[in-house]
Write a protein that holds these residues in place. Structure first.
Motif, PDB file in Angstrom:
ATOM      1  N   LEU A 173       4.041   7.836   5.520  1.00 47.95           N
ATOM      2  CA  LEU A 173       2.611   7.665   5.459  1.00 47.95           C
ATOM      3  C   LEU A 173       2.349   7.214   4.040  1.00 47.95           C
ATOM      4  O   LEU A 173       3.022   7.159   3.095  1.00 47.95           O
ATOM      5  N   ALA A 174       1.322   6.237   4.007  1.00 46.80           N
ATOM      6  CA  ALA A 174       0.651   5.797   2.715  1.00 46.80           C
ATOM      7  C   ALA A 174      -0.733   5.805   2.760  1.00 46.80           C
ATOM      8  O   ALA A 174      -1.488   6.132   3.792  1.00 46.80           O
ATOM      9  N   TYR A 175      -1.190   5.964   1.336  1.00 44.67           N
ATOM     10  CA  TYR A 175      -2.745   6.393   1.178  1.00 44.67           C
ATOM     11  C   TYR A 175      -3.103   5.270   0.005  1.00 44.67           C
ATOM     12  O   TYR A 175      -2.583   5.261  -1.080  1.00 44.67           O
ATOM     13  N   ASP A 176      -4.239   4.616   0.353  1.00 47.23           N
ATOM     14  CA  ASP A 176      -4.999   3.597  -0.690  1.00 47.23           C
ATOM     15  C   ASP A 176      -6.240   4.246  -1.030  1.00 47.23           C
ATOM     16  O   ASP A 176      -7.085   4.289  -0.319  1.00 47.23           O
ATOM     17  N   ALA A 177      -6.222   4.806  -2.408  1.00 49.61           N
ATOM     18  CA  ALA A 177      -7.527   5.305  -2.878  1.00 49.61           C
ATOM     19  C   ALA A 177      -8.573   4.272  -3.117  1.00 49.61           C
ATOM     20  O   ALA A 177      -9.894   4.681  -3.424  1.00 49.61           O
ATOM     21  N   MET A 178      -8.116   3.056  -3.304  1.00 49.21           N
ATOM     22  CA  MET A 178      -9.048   1.847  -3.632  1.00 49.21           C
ATOM     23  C   MET A 178      -9.721   2.240  -5.085  1.00 49.21           C
ATOM     24  O   MET A 178     -11.040   2.071  -5.401  1.00 49.21           O
ATOM     25  N   TYR A 179      -9.030   3.251  -5.967  1.00 43.58           N
ATOM     26  CA  TYR A 179      -9.485   3.538  -7.324  1.00 43.58           C
ATOM     27  C   TYR A 179     -10.640   4.332  -7.085  1.00 43.58           C
ATOM     28  O   TYR A 179     -11.183   4.810  -8.122  1.00 43.58           O
ATOM     29  N   GLY A 180     -10.623   5.076  -6.032  1.00 41.63           N
ATOM     30  CA  GLY A 180     -11.960   6.030  -5.816  1.00 41.63           C
ATOM     31  C   GLY A 180     -11.673   7.547  -5.993  1.00 41.63           C
ATOM     32  O   GLY A 180     -10.526   7.821  -6.622  1.00 41.63           O
ATOM     33  N   ALA A 181     -12.586   8.152  -5.799  1.00 39.91           N
ATOM     34  CA  ALA A 181     -12.474   9.832  -6.012  1.00 39.91           C
ATOM     35  C   ALA A 181     -11.743  10.576  -5.347  1.00 39.91           C
ATOM     36  O   ALA A 181     -11.601  11.724  -5.678  1.00 39.91           O
ATOM     37  N   GLY A 182     -11.157   9.920  -4.023  1.00 38.39           N
ATOM     38  CA  GLY A 182     -10.151  10.845  -3.562  1.00 38.39           C
ATOM     39  C   GLY A 182      -8.748  10.713  -3.940  1.00 38.39           C
ATOM     40  O   GLY A 182      -7.942  11.353  -3.380  1.00 38.39           O
ATOM     41  N   GLN A 183      -8.407  10.082  -5.109  1.00 38.13           N
ATOM     42  CA  GLN A 183      -7.239   9.575  -5.383  1.00 38.13           C
ATOM     43  C   GLN A 183      -6.149  10.725  -5.841  1.00 38.13           C
ATOM     44  O   GLN A 183      -5.022  10.490  -5.564  1.00 38.13           O
ATOM     45  N   ASN A 184      -6.775  11.961  -6.066  1.00 33.64           N
ATOM     46  CA  ASN A 184      -5.741  13.303  -6.641  1.00 33.64           C
ATOM     47  C   ASN A 184      -5.544  14.012  -5.085  1.00 33.64           C
ATOM     48  O   ASN A 184      -4.489  14.756  -5.176  1.00 33.64           O
ATOM     49  N   HIS A 187       3.476   7.420  -0.038  1.00 30.19           N
ATOM     50  CA  HIS A 187       3.139   6.270  -1.004  1.00 30.19           C
ATOM     51  C   HIS A 187       1.711   6.138  -0.989  1.00 30.19           C
ATOM     52  O   HIS A 187       1.052   6.325  -0.441  1.00 30.19           O
ATOM     53  N   PHE A 188       1.812   5.805  -2.552  1.00 23.55           N
ATOM     54  CA  PHE A 188       0.161   5.955  -3.075  1.00 23.55           C
ATOM     55  C   PHE A 188       0.030   4.658  -3.611  1.00 23.55           C
ATOM     56  O   PHE A 188       0.826   3.754  -4.318  1.00 23.55           O
ATOM     57  N   LEU A 189      -1.136   3.979  -3.289  1.00 24.05           N
ATOM     58  CA  LEU A 189      -1.810   2.892  -3.718  1.00 24.05           C
ATOM     59  C   LEU A 189      -3.124   2.990  -4.442  1.00 24.05           C
ATOM     60  O   LEU A 189      -3.907   3.623  -3.611  1.00 24.05           O
ATOM     61  N   HIS A 190      -3.409   2.515  -5.773  1.00 23.65           N
ATOM     62  CA  HIS A 190      -4.472   2.588  -6.389  1.00 23.65           C
ATOM     63  C   HIS A 190      -5.148   3.865  -6.519  1.00 23.65           C
ATOM     64  O   HIS A 190      -6.310   3.872  -6.221  1.00 23.65           O
ATOM     65  N   PHE A 215       1.749  -4.359   1.739  1.00 23.25           N
ATOM     66  CA  PHE A 215       2.871  -3.359   1.521  1.00 23.25           C
ATOM     67  C   PHE A 215       3.270  -2.739   2.729  1.00 23.25           C
ATOM     68  O   PHE A 215       4.736  -2.540   2.864  1.00 23.25           O
ATOM     69  N   ILE A 216       2.670  -2.497   3.879  1.00 20.85           N
ATOM     70  CA  ILE A 216       2.854  -2.013   5.169  1.00 20.85           C
ATOM     71  C   ILE A 216       3.987  -2.930   5.669  1.00 20.85           C
ATOM     72  O   ILE A 216       5.049  -2.635   6.038  1.00 20.85           O
ATOM     73  N   LYS A 217       3.353  -4.357   5.786  1.00 18.53           N
ATOM     74  CA  LYS A 217       4.494  -5.268   6.296  1.00 18.53           C
ATOM     75  C   LYS A 217       5.642  -5.639   5.845  1.00 18.53           C
ATOM     76  O   LYS A 217       6.580  -5.735   5.992  1.00 18.53           O
TER      77      LYS A 217
END
Length: 466
Positions: free
Chosen positions: A183-194, A204-207, A232-234
């Motif tokens: 699985l992967a997660y992209d927080a878009m530099y947002g408040a869910g990042q942690n 896998h973590f992005l942004h 990233f997924i592709k």
């Protein structure tokens, strides 16, 4: 004096233009007055997301609340909107305040009001707050000191940990960890990042780091903003699913194994299918006007009542507090389900989908195919037109005057006008035209049998109205 108006989801404005400490103080003064009028023990929980100036604007609000004799619980560090909503409910607060502009561009900040039930303050109550915003502050809030206050006046709470514990208590984390899902997660530099770092540190973590500029991009989890995640997924070729959330982590974006974006209509259908068929849950389904009619079809299949509201989660949240609701959702990625607070929560919805994948042993595409067997296949896309206010108003006037009998080769067979203009077409699809409630944008939505058809529908609709 700036006129402050709350839109579809809170007050939003450009930082240093009309989003200033003085205007934040004015809104906070009205918020404090409203809480004091409506609650015997006036208490407010407040936090800010990762945007520029969040801590400063939060401190401004706190100074006003303290001056007004309101008890304040402040978040330790940046927080997501669902964290504040959960805390508003748990700490029995009259109001929860989130300093956030959600998915808006980085130049914006905003002010969301959350109710004691743990969701958006309903529109009538927001209007009450808005009506008492003073033209000028009656005192200099900058002179208010936050030193030497008692715990009863001001205290700090670790709302992120409380939220993480709440997630762990409500999902089969071990099933997801042991499923073999990559699985992967992209927080878009947002408040869910942690949050997911703390639950699934090996994902896998992005942004997922602090960047108030969001690299210059609006942190809205839609396909055009998630190109890095898609690439990233592709490139990897082994990611089973990826989740993305917006600036304040209340909206969801989702990807399948092929790196294809899964829109909110499909997510809502998957959630209903899992919660009813596999978890034995029931309740009403409430969705906003811009959602696919296929949701009503699936609800009917399962014997559930379905209701359509105006656009804005605040309209859904109010009903979730009054009725037995299984799911409330919007096209824009804001979804809430029974068993949690009546609040949009991107991470929570992602967890349900991942738990479904883990427990079924099926891919996202296989689960979507199950839903297609019940409602039929479809695709959806939305186009955001940045046009002049004059042109926008002329298009809306044309809609009101029924000037559109067709869009290109597609004839209009029916029109619904609950909130915007939804044109049902002779190909079995629909297009919708509606001005945004939070941005200077005209939105055009389309649903058809496949992506080629949807894009053709958008092209001819835009040609017709422009």
């Amino acid at each position: 004096m700036d006129k402050i108006k709350f839109g579809t989801d809170g007050w939003r404005a450009i930082i240093a233009d009309t989003y200033t400490t003085n205007n934040v103080a004015r809104v906070s003064y009205a918020t404090a007055q409203w809480v004091k009028e409506n609650y015997e023990t006036p208490r407010i929980v407040i936090g800010h997301d990762c945007r520029f100036g969040g801590a400063l604007f939060m401190e401004t609000a706190i100074k006003v609340f303290i001056k007004e004799g309101v008890q304040v619980i402040k978040a330790d560090g940046f927080v997501s909107t669902p964290m504040i909503s959960l805390a508003a409910n748990r700490y029995e607060c009259g109001i929860g305040v989130v300093i956030t502009a959600s998915h808006n561009p980085p130049s914006y900040n905003g002010y969301k009001l959350k109710a004691s039930f743990g969701g958006p303050l309903i529109p009538e109550k927001v209007a009450e707050v808005e009506a008492i915003i003073p033209d000028e502050m009656p005192y200099d809030y900058k002179e208010v000191s936050l030193e030497g206050l008692s715990e009863d006046q001001l205290r700090t709470a670790d709302l992120e940990t409380e939220y993480v514990d709440h997630v762990k208590a409500n999902f089969d984390i071990d099933a997801i960890k042991n499923s073999g899902l990559n699985l992967a997660y992209d927080a878009m530099y947002g408040a869910g990042q942690n949050v997911l770092k703390r639950i699934f540190p090996d994902m896998h973590f992005l942004h997922c780091d602090y960047n108030p500029s969001f690299m210059g991009q609006a942190p809205e989890p839609i396909a055009k903003n998630l190109q890095e995640l898609e690439a990233f997924i592709k490139e990897r070729g082994d990611i089973d699913s990826a989740l993305a959330t917006d600036g304040d982590a209340d909206r969801i974006g989702l990807y399948n194994k092929e790196g294809e974006f899964v829109d909110s209509h499909h997510i809502i259908l998957l959630l209903i299918h899992y919660l009813v068929k596999h978890k034995g849950m029931t309740g009403e389904v409430i969705t906003a006007f811009s959602c696919t009619p296929k949701i009503e079809k699936l609800a009917h299949h399962y014997g559930l009542t379905s209701t359509t509201t105006k656009i804005g989660f605040k309209y859904i949240a109010g009903l979730m507090t009054e009725r037995d609701v299984l799911l409330g959702g919007e096209e824009s990625g804001g979804i809430a389900t029974k068993g949690h607070i009546p609040e949009r929560d991107g991470i929570w919805m992602g967890m349900i989908i991942w738990e479904y994948m883990a427990k079924s042993g099926k891919s996202l595409n296989e689960l979507i195919d199950e839903v297609y067997e019940l409602v039929g296949p479809f695709k959806f896309e939305r186009s955001d037109l940045h046009i002049t206010e004059e042109l926008k108003q002329s298009i809306i006037a044309n809609c009101k005057e029924n000037k559109y009998a067709s869009f290109g080769e597609y004839k209009v067979t029916d029109i619904q006008t609950i909130d915007g203009f939804k044109f049902f077409l002779d190909n079995g699809g629909w297009v919708m035209i509606r001005p945004s409630g939070t941005e200077p944008v005209l939105r055009v939505y389309a649903e058809g049998k496949d992506l080629d058809e949807v894009r053709q529908m958008l092209r001819v609709t835009e040609k017709e109205i422009l």
